[in-house]
Design a protein around this motif. Structure first.
Motif, PDB file in Angstrom:
ATOM      1  N   HIS A  74      -9.295   4.733   0.545  1.00 30.04           N
ATOM      2  CA  HIS A  74      -7.628   5.250   0.377  1.00 30.04           C
ATOM      3  C   HIS A  74      -7.361   4.537   1.709  1.00 30.04           C
ATOM      4  O   HIS A  74      -7.688   4.434   2.862  1.00 30.04           O
ATOM      5  CB  HIS A  74      -7.638   7.073   0.951  1.00 30.04           C
ATOM      6  CG  HIS A  74      -6.926   7.774   0.511  1.00 30.04           C
ATOM      7  ND1 HIS A  74      -5.559   7.200   1.900  1.00 30.04           N
ATOM      8  CD2 HIS A  74      -5.858   8.079  -0.237  1.00 30.04           C
ATOM      9  CE1 HIS A  74      -4.918   7.792   1.485  1.00 30.04           C
ATOM     10  NE2 HIS A  74      -4.868   8.266   0.299  1.00 30.04           N
ATOM     11  N   SER A 107      -3.745   4.444   4.143  1.00 30.68           N
ATOM     12  CA  SER A 107      -1.786   5.348   5.055  1.00 30.68           C
ATOM     13  C   SER A 107      -2.155   4.507   6.207  1.00 30.68           C
ATOM     14  O   SER A 107      -2.330   3.958   6.726  1.00 30.68           O
ATOM     15  CB  SER A 107      -2.646   6.755   4.760  1.00 30.68           C
ATOM     16  OG  SER A 107      -3.573   6.755   5.721  1.00 30.68           O
ATOM     17  N   ILE A 115       7.552   9.557   2.223  1.00 30.50           N
ATOM     18  CA  ILE A 115       6.838   9.648   1.476  1.00 30.50           C
ATOM     19  C   ILE A 115       6.254   9.428   0.714  1.00 30.50           C
ATOM     20  O   ILE A 115       6.524  10.602  -0.616  1.00 30.50           O
ATOM     21  CB  ILE A 115       5.809  11.000   2.360  1.00 30.50           C
ATOM     22  CG1 ILE A 115       6.238  11.254   3.406  1.00 30.50           C
ATOM     23  CG2 ILE A 115       4.389  11.334   2.400  1.00 30.50           C
ATOM     24  CD1 ILE A 115       6.512  12.593   4.073  1.00 30.50           C
ATOM     25  N   HIS A 123       2.990   9.087  -2.013  1.00 29.37           N
ATOM     26  CA  HIS A 123       1.588  10.123  -2.424  1.00 29.37           C
ATOM     27  C   HIS A 123       0.769   9.124  -3.409  1.00 29.37           C
ATOM     28  O   HIS A 123       1.911   9.014  -4.314  1.00 29.37           O
ATOM     29  CB  HIS A 123       1.749  10.845  -2.996  1.00 29.37           C
ATOM     30  CG  HIS A 123       2.274  12.072  -1.210  1.00 29.37           C
ATOM     31  ND1 HIS A 123       1.598  12.428  -0.577  1.00 29.37           N
ATOM     32  CD2 HIS A 123       3.656  12.823  -1.334  1.00 29.37           C
ATOM     33  CE1 HIS A 123       2.544  13.202   0.245  1.00 29.37           C
ATOM     34  NE2 HIS A 123       3.325  13.143  -0.371  1.00 29.37           N
ATOM     35  N   ARG A 124      -0.210   8.224  -3.462  1.00 31.21           N
ATOM     36  CA  ARG A 124      -0.532   7.682  -4.298  1.00 31.21           C
ATOM     37  C   ARG A 124      -2.162   8.405  -4.682  1.00 31.21           C
ATOM     38  O   ARG A 124      -2.843   8.989  -2.883  1.00 31.21           O
ATOM     39  CB  ARG A 124      -0.873   6.279  -4.094  1.00 31.21           C
ATOM     40  CG  ARG A 124       1.101   5.994  -4.443  1.00 31.21           C
ATOM     41  CD  ARG A 124       0.770   4.159  -3.802  1.00 31.21           C
ATOM     42  NE  ARG A 124      -0.161   3.301  -4.548  1.00 31.21           N
ATOM     43  CZ  ARG A 124       0.302   2.607  -5.135  1.00 31.21           C
ATOM     44  NH1 ARG A 124       1.701   1.849  -5.655  1.00 31.21           N
ATOM     45  NH2 ARG A 124      -1.275   1.399  -5.429  1.00 31.21           N
ATOM     46  N   GLN A 146      -0.876   6.420   0.710  1.00 33.60           N
ATOM     47  CA  GLN A 146      -0.017   7.486   1.228  1.00 33.60           C
ATOM     48  C   GLN A 146       0.906   6.381   2.567  1.00 33.60           C
ATOM     49  O   GLN A 146       0.306   5.571   3.256  1.00 33.60           O
ATOM     50  CB  GLN A 146      -0.509   8.337   2.010  1.00 33.60           C
ATOM     51  CG  GLN A 146       0.879   9.690   2.195  1.00 33.60           C
ATOM     52  CD  GLN A 146       0.364  10.799   3.191  1.00 33.60           C
ATOM     53  OE1 GLN A 146       0.594  10.814   4.277  1.00 33.60           O
ATOM     54  NE2 GLN A 146       0.306  11.951   2.597  1.00 33.60           N
ATOM     55  N   VAL A 165       3.599   5.493   4.256  1.00 33.77           N
ATOM     56  CA  VAL A 165       4.900   6.163   4.373  1.00 33.77           C
ATOM     57  C   VAL A 165       6.116   5.200   5.242  1.00 33.77           C
ATOM     58  O   VAL A 165       6.132   4.387   5.489  1.00 33.77           O
ATOM     59  CB  VAL A 165       4.951   7.113   6.425  1.00 33.77           C
ATOM     60  CG1 VAL A 165       5.305   7.423   6.738  1.00 33.77           C
ATOM     61  CG2 VAL A 165       3.422   7.710   6.088  1.00 33.77           C
ATOM     62  N   PRO A 208      -5.033  10.754   3.955  1.00 31.83           N
ATOM     63  CA  PRO A 208      -3.731  11.056   3.690  1.00 31.83           C
ATOM     64  C   PRO A 208      -3.010  11.879   5.466  1.00 31.83           C
ATOM     65  O   PRO A 208      -3.678  12.575   6.373  1.00 31.83           O
ATOM     66  CB  PRO A 208      -3.647  11.703   3.143  1.00 31.83           C
ATOM     67  CG  PRO A 208      -4.557  11.446   2.399  1.00 31.83           C
ATOM     68  CD  PRO A 208      -5.489  11.020   3.074  1.00 31.83           C
ATOM     69  N   TYR A 240      -0.509  13.527   5.501  1.00 28.39           N
ATOM     70  CA  TYR A 240       1.104  14.341   5.457  1.00 28.39           C
ATOM     71  C   TYR A 240       0.933  15.088   4.528  1.00 28.39           C
ATOM     72  O   TYR A 240      -0.481  14.231   3.534  1.00 28.39           O
ATOM     73  CB  TYR A 240       2.239  14.147   5.022  1.00 28.39           C
ATOM     74  CG  TYR A 240       2.980  12.392   6.713  1.00 28.39           C
ATOM     75  CD1 TYR A 240       4.149  14.227   7.184  1.00 28.39           C
ATOM     76  CD2 TYR A 240       3.085  11.964   6.796  1.00 28.39           C
ATOM     77  CE1 TYR A 240       4.723  12.803   8.300  1.00 28.39           C
ATOM     78  CE2 TYR A 240       4.262  11.190   7.657  1.00 28.39           C
ATOM     79  CZ  TYR A 240       4.622  11.274   8.707  1.00 28.39           C
ATOM     80  OH  TYR A 240       5.250  11.214   9.545  1.00 28.39           O
ATOM     81  N   ASP A 273       0.148  16.499   0.626  1.00 25.81           N
ATOM     82  CA  ASP A 273       0.301  16.326  -1.183  1.00 25.81           C
ATOM     83  C   ASP A 273       1.723  17.321  -0.887  1.00 25.81           C
ATOM     84  O   ASP A 273       1.657  18.019  -0.798  1.00 25.81           O
ATOM     85  CB  ASP A 273      -0.633  16.703  -1.983  1.00 25.81           C
ATOM     86  CG  ASP A 273       0.055  15.841  -2.975  1.00 25.81           C
ATOM     87  OD1 ASP A 273       0.217  14.970  -2.896  1.00 25.81           O
ATOM     88  OD2 ASP A 273      -0.956  16.651  -3.949  1.00 25.81           O
TER      89      ASP A 273
END
Length: 316
Positions: free
Chosen positions: A15, A17, A59, A61-62, A66, A68, A192, A194, A196
């Motif tokens: 992941h 971000s 933002i 979301h994936r 994430q 931003v 992440p 932030y 979801d």
């Protein structure tokens, strides 16, 4: 329990971000691209240059990332104290993000303003820089190809390379997903930042003020965008309303620099201000999900863009 090794498909994916910042000349499509990537309106857009004043965070979301998005004002040659402060805001943001996306419209040749920004970007050594050629729906394939070559050459002339060069149309949606994919790959690994479902960390009062300003800028003369500021004085639920019929009272002031501009905003017999209020109210209701009573007043704050005290009072 099985002793077989876990397959690659079953392992949790990495992941990523982090923060990406869009820069470019005023009116290069930065806010429209931000809204297209987030999937909703978090940044105001206008046919007038220099409409973004706050760094709006959208933002994305994936499952794998994430992203931003920090939408900055257009970097430009400042003529006022406000202009200098907006440019400082852009440079401060560059120092704090993981990726810089430079937006260049496909329908305008690379010019001195673009080279001015690219020269500044060349000084930012460590941050990956992505060239995003926007508004591709406005040109044919030959013009687009020429623009992509010109954007590549501009960086080469200044001694740096783009991490990616991506053509996109935020209006038609063409390649918006690809922009998200390529930006996500350049982010550092991390959880992440932030929760979801959260689409922006911009305070609701600032977003409401920006929506009012956008409505007020529709169809007015060139001089007004720089001279118009909106301040929300009060934003409170009306008392004594039943729980199933709430109403939010929003009291806002639109500040201009000259009495002639006040007349433009108000219009003949107040018709224009009434229209601004109707359009802004609908947008604010959609943003907040509640009925709104919007009370607008126009005030003259003489030469506020050049006055440090007034700039502070208006939130700059």
């Amino acid at each position: 329990m099985s002793d077989r090794p876990t397959s690659a498909a079953a392992r949790p994916a990495v992941h990523r971000s982090g923060f990406a910042c869009f820069v470019g000349r005023p009116n290069a499509g930065k806010s429209t691209l931000t809204n297209a990537l987030v999937g909703t309106k978090v940044a105001i857009t206008s046919g007038r240059p220099q409409t973004t004043r706050h760094t709006v965070r959208g933002i994305v979301h994936r499952p794998d990332a994430q992203l931003v998005l920090v939408d900055t004002p257009g970097l430009h040659k400042p003529r006022t104290l406000l202009g200098q402060r907006l440019n400082d805001l852009v440079r401060t943001t560059w120092a704090e993000v993981d990726i810089i996306g430079f937006c260049l419209p496909a329908d305008q040749k690379v010019g001195p303003g673009d080279r001015f920004i690219a020269k500044e970007l060349a000084e930012v050594r460590k941050t990956p820089k992505v060239a995003i050629v926007t508004k591709t729906d406005l040109v044919d394939k030959k013009t687009l190809a020429e623009q992509l070559v010109a954007v590549h050459r501009m960086a080469a002339d200044l001694g740096f390379e783009w991490a990616e060069i991506i053509p996109v149309s935020a209006v038609s949606g063409d390649q918006v997903e690809l922009v998200a994919d390529l930006l996500a790959k350049l982010l550092p690994e991390g959880p992440p930042l932030y929760p979801d479902g959260e689409l922006t960390d911009e305070p609701e009062q600032i977003m409401a003020a920006e929506l009012i300003r956008e409505a007020a800028l529709e169809g007015v003369r060139d001089e007004l965008p720089h001279s118009l500021a909106v301040v929300i004085e009060e934003m409170i639920p009306r008392e004594d309303r039943p729980a199933d019929k709430p109403l939010l009272d929003v009291h806002a002031y639109l500040y201009v620099e000259r009495p002639s501009q006040k007349a433009i905003v108000i219009g003949a017999k107040g018709a224009r201000l009434k229209d601004v209020g109707t359009r802004a109210r609908r947008q604010i209701e959609a943003l907040l999900g509640t009925p709104v009573y919007l009370d607008l007043h126009v005030k003259v704050a003489k030469d506020w863009q050049r006055d440090p005290k007034q700039l502070r009072r208006l939130g700059f």
